[in-house]
Design an enzyme around this catalytic site. Structure first.
Site, mmCIF file in Angstrom:
data_model
loop_
_atom_site.group_PDB
_atom_site.id
_atom_site.type_symbol
_atom_site.label_atom_id
_atom_site.label_comp_id
_atom_site.label_asym_id
_atom_site.label_seq_id
_atom_site.Cartn_x
_atom_site.Cartn_y
_atom_site.Cartn_z
ATOM 1 N N HIS A 177 -7.597 0.758 -6.082
ATOM 2 C CA HIS A 177 -7.901 0.037 -4.969
ATOM 3 C C HIS A 177 -8.377 -1.313 -5.330
ATOM 4 O O HIS A 177 -9.555 -1.492 -5.033
ATOM 5 C CB HIS A 177 -8.749 0.610 -4.024
ATOM 6 C CG HIS A 177 -8.709 0.170 -2.469
ATOM 7 N ND1 HIS A 177 -7.946 -0.960 -2.185
ATOM 8 C CD2 HIS A 177 -9.262 0.609 -1.175
ATOM 9 C CE1 HIS A 177 -7.866 -0.948 -0.918
ATOM 10 N NE2 HIS A 177 -8.752 -0.408 -0.297
ATOM 11 N N ASP B 86 -17.371 7.179 -0.448
ATOM 12 C CA ASP B 86 -16.156 7.008 0.115
ATOM 13 C C ASP B 86 -15.560 8.438 0.640
ATOM 14 O O ASP B 86 -16.297 9.321 0.229
ATOM 15 C CB ASP B 86 -15.044 6.765 -0.842
ATOM 16 C CG ASP B 86 -13.490 6.465 -0.266
ATOM 17 O OD1 ASP B 86 -13.405 6.354 1.006
ATOM 18 O OD2 ASP B 86 -12.557 6.590 -1.205
ATOM 19 N N ARG C 76 -13.455 -8.579 2.500
ATOM 20 C CA ARG C 76 -11.999 -8.147 2.020
ATOM 21 C C ARG C 76 -11.185 -9.464 2.470
ATOM 22 O O ARG C 76 -10.400 -9.786 1.358
ATOM 23 C CB ARG C 76 -11.552 -7.010 3.035
ATOM 24 C CG ARG C 76 -12.000 -5.633 2.512
ATOM 25 C CD ARG C 76 -11.792 -5.221 1.212
ATOM 26 N NE ARG C 76 -10.201 -5.140 0.986
ATOM 27 C CZ ARG C 76 -9.416 -4.275 1.279
ATOM 28 N NH1 ARG C 76 -9.887 -3.118 2.050
ATOM 29 N NH2 ARG C 76 -8.234 -4.160 1.321
ATOM 30 N N ARG D 11 0.847 -1.185 -0.062
ATOM 31 C CA ARG D 11 0.086 -0.129 0.019
ATOM 32 C C ARG D 11 0.910 1.244 0.063
ATOM 33 O O ARG D 11 1.508 1.567 0.917
ATOM 34 C CB ARG D 11 -0.826 0.056 1.327
ATOM 35 C CG ARG D 11 -1.488 1.348 1.540
ATOM 36 C CD ARG D 11 -2.777 1.240 2.437
ATOM 37 N NE ARG D 11 -3.651 0.553 2.054
ATOM 38 C CZ ARG D 11 -4.956 0.909 2.707
ATOM 39 N NH1 ARG D 11 -5.167 1.390 3.875
ATOM 40 N NH2 ARG D 11 -6.067 -0.014 2.290
ATOM 41 N N GLN E 262 -10.380 -3.899 -2.780
ATOM 42 C CA GLN E 262 -11.718 -3.381 -2.321
ATOM 43 C C GLN E 262 -12.690 -3.658 -3.483
ATOM 44 O O GLN E 262 -13.784 -4.194 -2.851
ATOM 45 C CB GLN E 262 -11.313 -1.775 -2.163
ATOM 46 C CG GLN E 262 -12.828 -1.253 -1.425
ATOM 47 C CD GLN E 262 -13.077 -1.741 -0.263
ATOM 48 O OE1 GLN E 262 -12.257 -1.692 0.791
ATOM 49 N NE2 GLN E 262 -14.277 -2.206 0.144
ATOM 50 N N CYS F 124 -16.112 1.954 1.503
ATOM 51 C CA CYS F 124 -15.212 0.984 1.592
ATOM 52 C C CYS F 124 -14.490 0.887 3.019
ATOM 53 O O CYS F 124 -13.657 0.172 3.859
ATOM 54 C CB CYS F 124 -14.046 1.483 0.709
ATOM 55 S SG CYS F 124 -13.358 3.085 0.934
HETATM 56 N N1 LIG Z 1 -9.743 2.577 3.132
HETATM 57 C C1 LIG Z 1 -9.619 2.886 1.808
HETATM 58 C C2 LIG Z 1 -9.527 4.473 1.880
HETATM 59 C C3 LIG Z 1 -9.896 4.802 0.322
HETATM 60 C C4 LIG Z 1 -9.469 6.490 0.381
HETATM 61 N N2 LIG Z 1 -9.771 6.905 -0.968
HETATM 62 C C5 LIG Z 1 -8.068 6.652 0.488
HETATM 63 O O1 LIG Z 1 -7.188 6.799 -0.514
HETATM 64 O O2 LIG Z 1 -7.783 7.207 1.667
HETATM 65 N N1 LIG Z 2 -11.203 -0.037 3.025
HETATM 66 C C1 LIG Z 2 -9.702 -0.255 3.289
HETATM 67 O O1 LIG Z 2 -9.001 -0.399 2.444
HETATM 68 O O2 LIG Z 2 -9.788 -0.367 4.514
HETATM 69 P P1 LIG Z 2 -8.002 0.066 5.299
HETATM 70 O O3 LIG Z 2 -7.545 1.399 5.027
HETATM 71 O O4 LIG Z 2 -8.390 0.256 6.651
HETATM 72 O O5 LIG Z 2 -7.299 -1.061 5.038
#
Ligand SMILES: NCCC[C@H](N)C(=O)O
Ligand SMILES: NC(=O)OP(=O)(O)O
Length: 318
Positions: free
Chosen positions: A142, A237, A305, A115, A145, A277
């Site tokens: 993502h 989101d 997930r 990530r 997800q 998500c």
């Molecule tokens: N946990 C998933 C987070 C998704 C969000 N768009 C981000 O990138 O922060």
């Molecule tokens: N939805 C998701 O990716 O959650 P986290 O950021 O907690 O991993």
């Protein structure tokens, strides 16, 4: 299309899972079948450990609850092991190159989940290493997800083809992977964002190309009411993604009118599903009433997930 785990045959013809489009429509449906089969086995307590002796390195340059825990637990349940690594632990944080890191990790572990911020970093890791790389979120997409999201919709609605998903909010990584996933699955998708926050042109072009083959309708609009009309799934989101914290105040203003609330969902089908998500900011992108209401499947979605990613892990690492 049942994929029998006993006589396992690899589904994806790629080494990595960096974006949903690393699989085609048929492979996407096969991965969903595999996820359901693995989920069923786990629920029934049937031993299934195809990744015995295998290790997944998990590199996190951003925070995570679901991704971190579900990948670690997934590896454990499949008989393998996961290493939680951050840029503070690795020499990446002190300037060791992605290329060298990829080559070194390829000597020790069987796969990498990462990530990070720039999508190109994940592509380079995959190119330079000899082991599978799984994208656990970049600024761009993502994919894990979106796979879990399709699994959830399929479980609740019994099908995917022909359903309409409305995504309300920022044209971000989650929106991008949903565009890919809906088009591949033959679902219609309508994305409503404020002006200036539209999904990126390249992703929309890829989506339209897939949709032309699968028959999905793809719509990018600036009116959330239009997007939600007759939707089977309403998705939101956060308005400020990880790495954009300095824009938070401006975004709160710019996204006014894009909250998914009881008024907005009136235009959706009565049995619509609310999805997110997570993590969510109640009373920002979604009202408490909607996210904690009877149409919300956000925790079922979060749970999936684990099962969707176990399918990816089995397919790429076993
Ligand atoms: N946990 C998933 C987070 C998704 C969000 N768009 C981000 O990138 O922060
Ligand atoms: N939805 C998701 O990716 O959650 P986290 O950021 O907690 O991993």
């Amino acid at each position: 299309m049942t994929v029998k785990t006993a006589e396992y045959k690899k589904i994806s013809d790629k080494k990595d899972f960096l974006t949903v489009t690393d699989v085609n429509s048929q492979q996407l449906y096969q991965l969903l079948e595999l996820a359901k089969e693995i989920k069923q086995k786990h629920a029934e307590g049937v031993p299934y450990a195809p990744l015995r002796g295998k290790t997944l390195a998990m590199i996190f340059e951003k925070s995570s609850t679901r991704t971190r825990v579900s990948f670690e637990v997934g590896m454990l349940q499949l008989g393998g092991h996961a290493l939680f690594l951050t840029d503070r632990d690795l020499q990446i944080g002190r300037g060791e190159t992605i290329s060298d890191t990829a080559k070194v990790l390829s000597e020790y572990v069987n796969g990498i989940m990462i990530r990070t911020f720039e999508h190109e970093k994940v592509e380079e890791l995959a190119k330079e290493g000899s082991i599978p790389v799984i994208n656990g979120l970049t600024d761009s997409v993502h994919p894990c997800q979106a796979l879990a999201d399709l699994l959830t919709i399929q479980e609740v609605k019994g099908e995917l083809k022909g359903l309409k998903l409305a995504y309300i909010g920022d044209g971000n990584n989650v929106a991008h992977s949903l565009l890919h996933a809906c088009a591949l699955a033959g679902m219609d998708i309508s994305v409503a964002t404020p002006e200036g926050y539209e999904p990126c042109d390249e992703i929309v072009a890829e989506t339209l190309q897939i949709a032309a083959a699968t028959g999905s309708k793809v719509e990018i609009v600036t009116d959330p009411h239009l997007a939600v009309k007759e939707a089977d799934v309403v998705y939101s989101d956060v308005w400020t993604s990880m790495g954009q914290e300095s824009e938070n105040e401006k975004r709160l203003n710019d996204f006014e009118g894009f909250q998914v609330n009881s008024e907005l969902v009136k235009a959706a089908k009565p049995d619509y599903l609310f999805m997110h998500c997570l993590p969510a900011h109640r009373e920002e992108e979604v009202s408490t009433e909607v996210i904690d209401g009877p149409n919300s499947v956000v925790f079922h979605q979060a749970g999936n997930r684990l099962h969707a990613q176990k399918a990816i892990l089995v397919d790429l690492l076993s």
